[in-house]
Motif scaffolding. Structure first.
Motif, PDB file in Angstrom:
ATOM      1  N   MET A 309      29.762  54.796  40.590  1.00  0.00           N
ATOM      2  CA  MET A 309      29.413  54.505  41.778  1.00  0.00           C
ATOM      3  C   MET A 309      30.566  53.961  42.830  1.00  0.00           C
ATOM      4  SD  MET A 309      26.381  51.643  42.827  1.00  0.00           S
ATOM      5  CE  MET A 309      27.610  50.139  42.787  1.00  0.00           C
ATOM      6  N   ILE A 310      31.246  53.229  42.055  1.00  0.00           N
ATOM      7  CA  ILE A 310      32.568  52.429  42.852  1.00  0.00           C
ATOM      8  C   ILE A 310      33.432  53.684  43.238  1.00  0.00           C
ATOM      9  CG2 ILE A 310      34.547  50.870  42.744  1.00  0.00           C
ATOM     10  CD1 ILE A 310      31.668  49.545  43.187  1.00  0.00           C
ATOM     11  N   ALA A 311      33.842  54.296  42.299  1.00  0.00           N
ATOM     12  CA  ALA A 311      34.855  55.506  42.263  1.00  0.00           C
ATOM     13  C   ALA A 311      34.392  56.571  43.204  1.00  0.00           C
ATOM     14  CB  ALA A 311      35.098  56.078  40.958  1.00  0.00           C
ATOM     15  N   ALA A 312      33.014  56.847  43.461  1.00  0.00           N
ATOM     16  CA  ALA A 312      32.435  57.877  44.120  1.00  0.00           C
ATOM     17  C   ALA A 312      32.647  57.357  45.852  1.00  0.00           C
ATOM     18  CB  ALA A 312      31.112  58.023  43.953  1.00  0.00           C
ATOM     19  N   GLN A 313      32.913  56.198  46.073  1.00  0.00           N
ATOM     20  CA  GLN A 313      33.130  55.731  47.627  1.00  0.00           C
ATOM     21  C   GLN A 313      34.690  55.063  47.656  1.00  0.00           C
ATOM     22  OE1 GLN A 313      29.008  53.866  47.292  1.00  0.00           O
ATOM     23  NE2 GLN A 313      29.824  53.081  49.041  1.00  0.00           N
ATOM     24  N   GLY A 314      35.464  55.769  46.620  1.00  0.00           N
ATOM     25  CA  GLY A 314      36.916  55.501  46.931  1.00  0.00           C
ATOM     26  C   GLY A 314      37.751  54.262  46.086  1.00  0.00           C
ATOM     27  N   GLY A 315      36.554  53.733  45.652  1.00  0.00           N
ATOM     28  CA  GLY A 315      37.155  52.268  44.923  1.00  0.00           C
ATOM     29  C   GLY A 315      37.627  52.528  43.651  1.00  0.00           C
ATOM     30  N   ASP A 316      38.581  51.451  43.141  1.00  0.00           N
ATOM     31  CA  ASP A 316      39.182  51.573  41.585  1.00  0.00           C
ATOM     32  C   ASP A 316      38.610  50.723  40.825  1.00  0.00           C
ATOM     33  OD1 ASP A 316      40.663  51.805  39.634  1.00  0.00           O
ATOM     34  OD2 ASP A 316      42.466  51.433  40.304  1.00  0.00           O
ATOM     35  N   PRO A 317      37.577  51.144  40.069  1.00  0.00           N
ATOM     36  CA  PRO A 317      36.840  49.847  39.408  1.00  0.00           C
ATOM     37  C   PRO A 317      38.007  49.297  38.205  1.00  0.00           C
ATOM     38  CG  PRO A 317      36.178  52.120  38.615  1.00  0.00           C
ATOM     39  CD  PRO A 317      37.097  52.391  39.675  1.00  0.00           C
ATOM     40  N   GLU A 318      38.898  49.786  38.107  1.00  0.00           N
ATOM     41  CA  GLU A 318      39.760  49.366  37.149  1.00  0.00           C
ATOM     42  C   GLU A 318      40.929  48.240  37.784  1.00  0.00           C
ATOM     43  OE1 GLU A 318      39.082  49.588  34.066  1.00  0.00           O
ATOM     44  OE2 GLU A 318      37.716  51.187  34.416  1.00  0.00           O
ATOM     45  N   ALA A 319      40.901  48.555  39.133  1.00  0.00           N
ATOM     46  CA  ALA A 319      42.036  47.690  39.770  1.00  0.00           C
ATOM     47  C   ALA A 319      41.559  46.373  39.689  1.00  0.00           C
ATOM     48  CB  ALA A 319      42.026  47.977  41.199  1.00  0.00           C
ATOM     49  N   PRO A 320      42.780  45.289  39.375  1.00  0.00           N
ATOM     50  CA  PRO A 320      42.685  43.877  39.665  1.00  0.00           C
ATOM     51  C   PRO A 320      42.097  43.577  41.075  1.00  0.00           C
ATOM     52  CG  PRO A 320      44.881  44.406  39.510  1.00  0.00           C
ATOM     53  CD  PRO A 320      44.121  45.523  39.481  1.00  0.00           C
ATOM     54  N   LEU A 321      41.320  42.382  41.049  1.00  0.00           N
ATOM     55  CA  LEU A 321      40.500  42.143  42.344  1.00  0.00           C
ATOM     56  C   LEU A 321      41.315  40.897  42.900  1.00  0.00           C
ATOM     57  CD1 LEU A 321      36.855  41.531  40.930  1.00  0.00           C
ATOM     58  CD2 LEU A 321      37.527  43.294  42.735  1.00  0.00           C
ATOM     59  N   PRO A 322      41.639  40.883  44.339  1.00  0.00           N
ATOM     60  CA  PRO A 322      42.529  39.924  44.935  1.00  0.00           C
ATOM     61  C   PRO A 322      42.114  38.509  44.342  1.00  0.00           C
ATOM     62  CG  PRO A 322      40.917  40.987  46.427  1.00  0.00           C
ATOM     63  CD  PRO A 322      40.887  41.724  45.127  1.00  0.00           C
ATOM     64  N   ILE A 323      43.330  37.749  44.410  1.00  0.00           N
ATOM     65  CA  ILE A 323      43.258  36.268  43.900  1.00  0.00           C
ATOM     66  C   ILE A 323      43.787  35.505  45.034  1.00  0.00           C
ATOM     67  CG2 ILE A 323      44.289  34.664  42.340  1.00  0.00           C
ATOM     68  CD1 ILE A 323      44.235  37.031  40.412  1.00  0.00           C
ATOM     69  N   ALA A 324      43.136  34.358  45.443  1.00  0.00           N
ATOM     70  CA  ALA A 324      43.562  33.842  46.486  1.00  0.00           C
ATOM     71  C   ALA A 324      44.800  32.888  46.316  1.00  0.00           C
ATOM     72  CB  ALA A 324      42.535  32.475  46.613  1.00  0.00           C
ATOM     73  N   ARG A 325      45.776  32.781  47.386  1.00  0.00           N
ATOM     74  CA  ARG A 325      46.945  31.842  47.297  1.00  0.00           C
ATOM     75  C   ARG A 325      46.797  30.647  46.917  1.00  0.00           C
ATOM     76  NH1 ARG A 325      48.350  35.710  51.419  1.00  0.00           N
ATOM     77  NH2 ARG A 325      47.711  34.446  53.164  1.00  0.00           N
ATOM     78  N   GLU A 326      45.887  30.023  47.421  1.00  0.00           N
ATOM     79  CA  GLU A 326      45.464  28.534  47.264  1.00  0.00           C
ATOM     80  C   GLU A 326      44.148  28.259  46.494  1.00  0.00           C
ATOM     81  OE1 GLU A 326      48.042  26.636  48.247  1.00  0.00           O
ATOM     82  OE2 GLU A 326      48.957  27.942  49.448  1.00  0.00           O
ATOM     83  N   THR A 327      44.388  27.101  45.466  1.00  0.00           N
ATOM     84  CA  THR A 327      43.141  26.639  44.995  1.00  0.00           C
ATOM     85  C   THR A 327      43.347  25.207  44.803  1.00  0.00           C
ATOM     86  OG1 THR A 327      44.284  26.716  42.756  1.00  0.00           O
ATOM     87  CG2 THR A 327      42.979  28.780  43.298  1.00  0.00           C
TER      88      THR A 327
END
Length: 425
Positions: A309-327
């Protein structure tokens, strides 16, 4: 000869508590969509509806008029039964993400037309857009092809569906008329009926983090929507579910995607799993499919559909998700049990960190949000991390900390209401 209507007499009728005729409702919705009834006049009518209410017949006519303002989709040519879910919105409510692929893995087609977040509740499309490459906008042809091939699609509703609702929704937001049960029910159901699904399950939230704070209001809203759906030929049922505490352990965009993937991998927080499976059972029953969603979650079939489903809409299901600069970490100040965690405060904190928008069209931060490391009822130790705040903009942290100020407490023992209160058919 058609009767003649004007906006002022229709406003007066409702202001004085009388019933609007089908002809009056059709005229005012059509004229408002075409710009012949002004925003000022529609605001006055919306306030009259909020204060005086509408009966079931009026709500039914109002919903039908909103559907008639635009196009209707038709999925009857698909080889599988279609079933959709709508949630009235809560904090940490990422259920659509694991649910759509799970129900598809069990043999239904799930056309999940979703929206963006405004205020303290996050939008499903914003969450998925944190996946690199994923796109929300599909043509009708792309949507059909994906439903045929993958069985699930989560995408933006086309502008052609219930345009009257789009206009009225924006107006209600700035005129203090959002809370009307008649207007909430007709808004949700006009979009869902126009969407053309043959069955629909509603997740109606009640509690501190929901629109409906008490169960009586939530039940009235659920019953109204279930009647509207069934009257329009959509097999509709509802679960009343708890939103005193936020769902799962995250509120934010990429954070909630990560948690959803954990659920699809057979893990994740127990409340998210429980609600996902309960809604899947309800949806499959409405679609007339005999299947065991818990098994499809456990054996990886739902995860396979998610990736496709993710791939069909152009997404990369294996790609790392973004991580915030500050915590920023908030630590427990005592030993004991987490006895409360206010959903609304958590939602506002996530929003202030950049996970939500203040105005339509604003960008959201994919990585921003709040993670909590204990749920209500869990043991905590003094000095342990209780929350982690995530943001790309350091100067947003103080306001988010302020929102969490009185949002939690530690004590001896915790009372949790059951997650699912009742089923309405």
């Amino acid at each position: 000869m058609a009767e003649h209507h004007d906006a002022v007499s229709i406003i007066r009728t409702k202001r004085d508590g009388a019933e609007l005729s089908r002809s009056q409702i059709n005229w005012v919705i059509d004229s408002y969509t075409r710009g012949l009834v002004s925003d000022e006049q529609m605001s006055a009518l919306a306030m009259a509806v909020l204060l005086q209410g509408m009966n079931r017949t009026e709500i039914s006519h109002w919903t039908a008029a909103m559907i008639a303002s635009g196009e209707r989709m038709n999925f009857t040519t698909l080889p599988k039964p279609t079933v959709d879910k709508h949630s009235t919105g809560g904090v940490g409510d990422k259920i659509t993400l694991p649910l759509a692929p799970l129900v598809a893995a069990c043999g239904a087609a799930v056309p999940q037309l979703s929206g963006r977040g405004l205020g303290h509740t996050g939008g499903t499309l914003d969450k998925l857009e944190s996946i690199p490459g994923w796109r929300a906008s599909l043509t009708n042809a792309e949507m059909f092809a994906q439903l045929n091939d993958v069985g699930a699609v989560i995408c933006a509703a086309g502008i052609g569906l219930a345009p009257a609702d789009k206009k009225l929704y924006a107006l209600r937001d700035v005129t203090g008329t959002v809370e009307s049960i008649a207007l909430i029910a007709s808004s949700i159901m006009s979009k869902k009926i126009a969407e053309g699904t043959s069955a629909l399950v509603l997740d109606v939230k009640c509690g501190a983090g929901a629109f409906m704070k008490n169960i009586e209001d939530a039940r009235e809203l659920a019953q109204t929507m279930v009647h509207l759906g069934n009257d329009a030929g959509v097999r509709t049922s509802a679960l009343l579910t708890d939103m005193d505490f936020p769902l799962g352990l995250t509120a934010g965009n990429a954070l909630e995607v990560r948690e959803s993937v954990e659920v699809l991998a057979g893990g994740g927080p127990s409340d998210v799993v429980e609600l996902t499976v309960a809604l899947a059972e309800e949806m499959l029953s409405a679609a007339g499919i005999d299947a065991d969603p818990a098994a499809a979650l456990a054996d990886g079939r739902a995860m396979d559909v998610w990736r496709r489903m993710i791939a069909a809409q152009g997404g990369d299901p294996e790609a790392p998700l973004p991580i915030a600069r500050e915590t920023e970490v908030v630590r427990a100040d005592a030993d004991g049990v987490l006895t409360s965690l206010d959903a609304m405060s958590v939602g506002i904190a996530a929003w202030r960190l950049g996970a939500g928008r203040q105005r339509q069209g604003e960008q959201v931060q994919a990585a921003a949000g709040v993670e909590w490391h204990a749920q209500v009822g869990d043991q905590v130790k003094s000095g342990e991390a209780l929350f982690t705040l995530h943001t790309d903009t350091e100067d947003r942290i103080p306001a988010a900390l302020a929102a969490l100020g009185g949002a939690w407490s530690i004590g001896e023992a915790a009372q949790r209401r059951p997650l699912i209160h009742e089923r309405i058919r």
